[in-house]
Design an enzyme around this catalytic site. Sequence first.
Site, PDB file in Angstrom:
ATOM      1  CB  CYS A  52      -9.332   5.033   0.949  1.00 26.88           C
ATOM      2  SG  CYS A  52      -7.631   5.365   1.498  1.00 26.88           S
ATOM      3  CB  THR A  53      -6.779   0.024   2.504  1.00 22.47           C
ATOM      4  OG1 THR A  53      -5.656   0.750   1.970  1.00 22.47           O
ATOM      5  CG2 THR A  53      -7.293  -0.932   1.455  1.00 22.47           C
ATOM      6  CG  HIS A  54      -4.514   5.054   4.506  1.00 18.45           C
ATOM      7  ND1 HIS A  54      -4.032   4.590   3.315  1.00 18.45           N
ATOM      8  CD2 HIS A  54      -3.423   5.416   5.239  1.00 18.45           C
ATOM      9  CE1 HIS A  54      -2.709   4.688   3.312  1.00 18.45           C
ATOM     10  NE2 HIS A  54      -2.314   5.181   4.475  1.00 18.45           N
TER      11      HIS A  54
ATOM     12  CB  CYS B 272      -3.256   0.567  -2.362  1.00 19.86           C
ATOM     13  SG  CYS B 272      -3.275   2.300  -2.803  1.00 19.86           S
ATOM     14  CG  ASN B 273      -9.751   0.846  -2.548  1.00 17.70           C
ATOM     15  OD1 ASN B 273     -10.648   0.181  -3.036  1.00 17.70           O
ATOM     16  ND2 ASN B 273      -9.438   0.772  -1.271  1.00 17.70           N
ATOM     17  CB  THR B 274      -5.085   5.113  -4.900  1.00 16.77           C
ATOM     18  OG1 THR B 274      -5.925   5.538  -3.822  1.00 16.77           O
ATOM     19  CG2 THR B 274      -4.829   6.273  -5.823  1.00 16.77           C
TER      20      THR B 274
ATOM     21  CG  ASP C  14      -1.782   1.211   1.371  1.00  9.86           C
ATOM     22  OD1 ASP C  14      -2.428   1.552   0.362  1.00  9.86           O
ATOM     23  OD2 ASP C  14      -1.844   1.836   2.442  1.00  9.86           O
ATOM     24  CB  SER C  15       0.241   4.822  -0.500  1.00  6.94           C
ATOM     25  OG  SER C  15      -0.827   4.957   0.418  1.00  6.94           O
TER      26      SER C  15
ATOM     27  CE1 TYR D 287       2.365   5.408  -3.634  1.00  6.84           C
ATOM     28  CE2 TYR D 287       0.903   3.564  -4.082  1.00  6.84           C
ATOM     29  CZ  TYR D 287       2.167   4.052  -3.843  1.00  6.84           C
ATOM     30  OH  TYR D 287       3.232   3.185  -3.815  1.00  6.84           O
ATOM     31  N   GLY D 288      -3.130   9.257  -3.493  1.00  9.63           N
ATOM     32  CA  GLY D 288      -4.397   9.836  -3.989  1.00  9.63           C
ATOM     33  C   GLY D 288      -4.267  10.938  -5.022  1.00  9.63           C
TER      34      GLY D 288
HETATM   35  N1  DGL Z   1      -4.742   3.279   1.055  1.00  4.55           N
HETATM   36  C1  DGL Z   1      -4.831   3.681  -0.282  1.00  4.55           C
HETATM   37  C2  DGL Z   1      -6.155   3.416  -0.941  1.00  4.55           C
HETATM   38  O1  DGL Z   1      -6.797   2.446  -0.599  1.00  4.55           O
HETATM   39  C3  DGL Z   1      -4.062   4.899  -0.729  1.00  4.55           C
HETATM   40  C4  DGL Z   1      -4.326   6.195  -0.065  1.00  4.55           C
HETATM   41  C5  DGL Z   1      -3.349   7.242  -0.539  1.00  4.55           C
HETATM   42  O2  DGL Z   1      -2.157   6.997  -0.477  1.00  4.55           O
HETATM   43  O3  DGL Z   1      -3.805   8.325  -0.977  1.00  4.55           O
HETATM   44  O4  DGL Z   1      -6.555   4.094  -1.843  1.00  4.55           O
END
Ligand code: DGL
Length: 262
Positions: free
Chosen positions: A184-186, A74-76, A11-12, A43-44
């Site tokens: 978003c996994t965060h 990570c979804n992004t 993930d990021s 990453y967003g």
């Molecule tokens: N956790 C990530 C996601 O699911 C990335 C969030 C990010 O880095 O902006 O999208």
Amino acid sequence: MSSSSKIGVFDSGVGGLSILEKIHRLLPRESLLYVADSAFAPYGPKGDEFIIQRSRHMMEFFLSQQVKAVVVACNTATAAAVALMREEYGFPIIGMEPALKPAASVTTTGVIGVLATEGTLASDKFVDLKSRFEGDIEIITMPCPGLVEHIEQIVPDAAAINQLLQKYMSPLLEKNVDTIVLGCTHYSFLTKQIKEIAGKDIAIVDTDDAVARRLHSVLEEADLLKQENDSNEIAFYSSGDPGEQKKVISRCWGKQIEVLFF
Ligand code: DGL
């Protein structure tokens, strides 16, 4: 690559730890390699080109470790890079997808909200997914810049997070959503705060468990599930400062761990 090989997860930053936890719970025998690309989070707002380049970097590392599968937690990064990574690498790659399908099946008002990064919401992959459910239900999307940066702190500022959540969730609540998708996994690390703001009548859905189950079935089909009952290990890597990342990852993982520089 064999059934005793490790599984790579990236993930990021710390967001993917929410997925790692589900994987570890479902597949406790498996050895896992987690990479947080903390030096390059979030990453967003970064754009596809950059995320593809970072994803490739991580895939090369996993390749050198002879992993048997990779989970893009990570979804992004999934939206920006997973299709290309599947073309370029031979091991199974499991990605994320915002839980619109489960949300569409539980909503009774027919209005759902999606919290995700700007990158995910702007991606062709998400636009395509959304178009498959729109019509039957109304989907209100909300990019949440700033949240990831707060979650990546050693000691997150609870008041500032709450303020951002109020700001991003208010438009959803005004539209009477009865289901909110954490895209978003965060954001899984904010489930408690999100539930407090949403109230008990709003369902909060994510795909964390579904991804772990998908990994299980992919490994089972390929006959790659670990058979031995020997000790598993979980190794944590980060592209950020190892001392700082040890504190951030230990907090999110719920116990003290060591972090290797990636
Ligand atoms: N956790 C990530 C996601 O699911 C990335 C969030 C990010 O880095 O902006 O999208």
